[in-house]
Write a protein that holds these residues in place. Structure first.
Motif, mmCIF file in Angstrom:
data_model
loop_
_atom_site.group_PDB
_atom_site.id
_atom_site.type_symbol
_atom_site.label_atom_id
_atom_site.label_comp_id
_atom_site.label_asym_id
_atom_site.label_seq_id
_atom_site.Cartn_x
_atom_site.Cartn_y
_atom_site.Cartn_z
ATOM 1 N N LYS A 167 0.845 -1.192 0.000
ATOM 2 C CA LYS A 167 0.000 0.000 0.000
ATOM 3 C C LYS A 167 0.889 1.254 0.000
ATOM 4 C CE LYS A 167 -2.805 2.195 3.646
ATOM 5 N NZ LYS A 167 -1.701 2.812 4.377
ATOM 6 N N LYS A 168 0.495 2.272 -0.764
ATOM 7 C CA LYS A 168 1.270 3.513 -0.766
ATOM 8 C C LYS A 168 0.877 4.358 0.438
ATOM 9 C CE LYS A 168 3.249 2.026 -4.325
ATOM 10 N NZ LYS A 168 4.550 1.344 -4.127
ATOM 11 N N GLU A 169 1.849 4.882 1.118
ATOM 12 C CA GLU A 169 1.596 5.574 2.382
ATOM 13 C C GLU A 169 1.947 7.058 2.282
ATOM 14 O OE1 GLU A 169 2.833 3.484 5.849
ATOM 15 O OE2 GLU A 169 1.418 1.929 5.213
ATOM 16 N N ILE A 170 1.653 7.759 3.368
ATOM 17 C CA ILE A 170 2.041 9.167 3.448
ATOM 18 C C ILE A 170 3.147 9.294 4.493
ATOM 19 C CG2 ILE A 170 1.277 11.506 4.036
ATOM 20 C CD1 ILE A 170 -1.501 10.733 2.982
ATOM 21 N N VAL A 171 4.324 9.655 4.016
ATOM 22 C CA VAL A 171 5.508 9.756 4.872
ATOM 23 C C VAL A 171 5.825 11.234 5.075
ATOM 24 C CG1 VAL A 171 7.963 9.200 5.089
ATOM 25 C CG2 VAL A 171 6.414 7.584 3.932
ATOM 26 N N SER B 138 12.027 6.629 0.260
ATOM 27 C CA SER B 138 10.576 6.559 0.481
ATOM 28 C C SER B 138 9.805 7.011 -0.763
ATOM 29 C CB SER B 138 10.169 7.377 1.716
ATOM 30 O OG SER B 138 10.770 8.649 1.712
ATOM 31 N N HIS C 258 5.726 6.254 -2.308
ATOM 32 C CA HIS C 258 4.912 6.859 -1.257
ATOM 33 C C HIS C 258 4.796 8.364 -1.470
ATOM 34 C CE1 HIS C 258 5.156 3.002 0.653
ATOM 35 N NE2 HIS C 258 6.482 3.058 0.665
ATOM 36 N N ASN D 124 -3.429 12.864 7.741
ATOM 37 C CA ASN D 124 -3.461 11.492 7.199
ATOM 38 C C ASN D 124 -2.092 10.825 7.094
ATOM 39 O OD1 ASN D 124 -6.289 11.699 6.795
ATOM 40 N ND2 ASN D 124 -5.880 12.878 4.918
ATOM 41 N N ASP E 187 0.965 8.448 7.585
ATOM 42 C CA ASP E 187 1.091 7.051 8.015
ATOM 43 C C ASP E 187 2.355 6.835 8.840
ATOM 44 O OD1 ASP E 187 -1.200 5.679 6.703
ATOM 45 O OD2 ASP E 187 -0.273 6.569 4.916
ATOM 46 N N VAL F 121 0.372 6.979 14.915
ATOM 47 C CA VAL F 121 1.295 7.106 13.774
ATOM 48 C C VAL F 121 2.733 6.908 14.274
ATOM 49 C CG1 VAL F 121 2.204 8.681 12.026
ATOM 50 C CG2 VAL F 121 -0.247 8.657 12.545
ATOM 51 N N HIS G 238 6.909 -2.994 9.493
ATOM 52 C CA HIS G 238 6.159 -2.116 8.594
ATOM 53 C C HIS G 238 7.056 -0.970 8.093
ATOM 54 C CE1 HIS G 238 2.798 0.006 6.893
ATOM 55 N NE2 HIS G 238 3.179 1.097 7.541
ATOM 56 N N VAL H 38 8.189 -0.013 4.182
ATOM 57 C CA VAL H 38 8.000 1.293 3.550
ATOM 58 C C VAL H 38 9.313 1.824 2.968
ATOM 59 C CG1 VAL H 38 7.389 3.726 3.965
ATOM 60 C CG2 VAL H 38 6.052 1.897 5.048
#
Lengths: 348, 348
Positions: A2-6, A22, A27, A75, A77, A103, A172, A176
């Protein structure tokens, strides 16, 4: 995956470098400058390139000024803490309370804080205490190991360790961040990793002293000599091992992270420079003047660890004769004694 | 102290370098070439300088050809064995039986010999066995630790370890040899020191591989990268520690000698060169051809240690997964596989 928000807070070199793996993994990456980084963020917005790197950021990295932190954190992650050791309290007071619950945080800040009883604690431990006092829960993780930012940007093969309390979080974070060139070990031994990688700063300074001493002896442009560097390196591994042991963290893995990091830090820039200047005969004020504007975490950690072990020695908990190298570095930094490596102490 | 007669057998670089501290201390120094060193001794006699050193010997060093060995050994107080690992049997068969009874020997030869059962023994142990078979008693001591010969000649600050069975002999040898720049630790842990300093050769080759890999990637004249060197260095410290442990010699002091020696060997010449060539993509035959004429002890020790631990793994005494770096080096040397550092194995 899944693409996340870093979200990276702090656009110094190491925090900014982590935008590369990242973002390359697809991401969303939001790089937030601190109040000291305004010009960096302005330039990143204009050019897509960090002023200290020769390679532009991967396309799509988003840049935020510190006033936009809350927007950046929306939002999120995961949050990467990219402040230097001089921003530790600011990070605790300003950033940690704003991080949305649950988070995970991954920090790159290296250092140790000495307490009045001679104990040394790492920044993750310090932040955990502070969060507890504030009544907030943050899942704090940290990254250690031999990694200079500009080589990470250049995609040099790099092996680091992520440490934290929760192995599932670590798995996790690894997923990422890992790439074909950024290899990540994970461990729950936060004290071990953070102690090892903080200590290396002080000892890298010690190795670099010999380079300056030889430049004074043979000329600034003379070839590098390695016998004396290696003798100090060997002694440094002994003292680092004993310091890890004091924290109950003397393991083969922690040592490897610390010694690898020591190896890279001898070559890695600011710490090397100040060591060389001191070795050439400058005192610490002159050396700092020459290097004005650079952050010198090595000086902070060397002084703190020395102060801590002097207290412990006073209480009979250790023998200062086990740390002749650190004691000399501390004397150079705090009493301005001339560099005179205690070689024969290393053979006792 | 009393002035002694120091006889050095083997006029390679390290044996010859030890003429400096001993002669500077006022001892009689007799440098004896092996049958391979005839031209070196001829040149020393003519010029007072070793062909590989830029500094002449201290005045008064005496030079002998191998045919004059018995003359050289007359009234000797100590003998320094300066042969390479390729002269180990010659030293046992030709030199050791000629050494007058009671005269201590200090050898610089580095290496390990693997036995059929997967055991590894050091040269002092091997020579002791041989002497026992011959019914002669020799007081065998050895020197280990980070010391390149040309830097010793340049009076660079150097810290080494002398090891042997008899602490009084070691104290005496230290007194003869120590100077303001040559600092000597003494220890009766022969196995530990000799294992640590032999292993470093194989692992220094491994670190150097990454330099060649980066040269292939970024160009031969590109700046050195350190992240990848440091990652391999860290892994090397882990594997060296495990190998020391197999010999019952995993101590903080032995590790420091081994890691210091690893540090200097990465920068120290032949081992670095062959590692870089392999990293650039040459196979071992091509690399050896390019470096024709140089002795490559790193290749010997890497192959022998790998062979030994494969046997021990076959017997269930260890897990080869603990040695991914050594296994890859051995595959490069014996199966000519391409260099492809197993980074992710280092994070398991």
């Amino acid at each position: 995956m899944k693409k996340e928000i870093v979200v990276i807070v702090g656009s110094g070199m190491m925090g900014s470098a982590l935008a590369f793996p990242s973002r390359e993994n697809g991401h969303t990456v939001r790089l937030v400058g601190t109040h000291l980084d305004k010009e960096i963020i302005d330039e990143c917005r204009k050019t897509g390139k960090h002023p200290k790197f020769s390679t532009p950021f991967p396309s799509g990295v988003e840049y935020y000024q510190i006033e936009e932190l809350d927007d950046a954190l929306k939002n999120a992650d995961m949050v990467i803490g990219g402040v230097s050791s001089f921003g530790v309290d600011w990070f605790a007071d300003y950033v940690l309370p704003r991080i949305p619950k649950g988070v995970p945080v991954l920090t790159v800040t290296k250092g140790l804080i000495d307490l009045q009883d001679g104990s040394l604690i790492s920044y993750p431990e310090y932040w955990e205490q502070k969060c507890k006092e504030k009544g907030i829960a943050v899942d704090l993780n940290a990254v250690g190991g031999p990694c200079t930012s500009y080589e990470l940007v250049a995609h040099d093969q790099t092996v680091v360790s992520f440490c934290g309390r929760n192995i599932d979080t670590l798995k996790h974070l690894k997923e990422v961040m890992q790439t074909s060139y950024y290899h990540i070990n994970i461990t729950t031994d936060v004290i071990g990793i953070e102690t090892a990688v903080a200590l290396k700063n002080g000892y890298a300074l010690a190795v670099a002293l010999t380079i300056g001493v030889n430049q004074k002896e043979y000329g600034i442009d003379s070839e590098l000599h390695y016998n004396s560097q290696a003798a100090v390196f060997g002694q440094a591994t002994k003292e680092m091992t004993k310091l890890l042991s004091l924290r109950g963290a003397d393991t083969i893995d922690n040592r490897a992270v610390g010694f690898g990091d020591l190896y890279v830090t001898v070559y890695g820039g600011r710490t090397r420079l100040v060591g060389i200047l001191l070795g050439r005969g400058l005192d610490i004020d002159q050396a700092q003047k020459e290097l004005s504007g650079v952050t010198l975490e090595s000086l902070v950690v060397a002084r703190r660890v020395a102060r801590a072990i002097r207290i412990k020695a006073g209480k009979g908990e250790l023998d200062l004769n086990d740390f002749p190298l650190l004691m000399h570095v501390d004397d150079i930094l705090t009493k301005k004694v001339k560099v005179d490596i205690p070689w024969d102490e290393f053979t006792k």
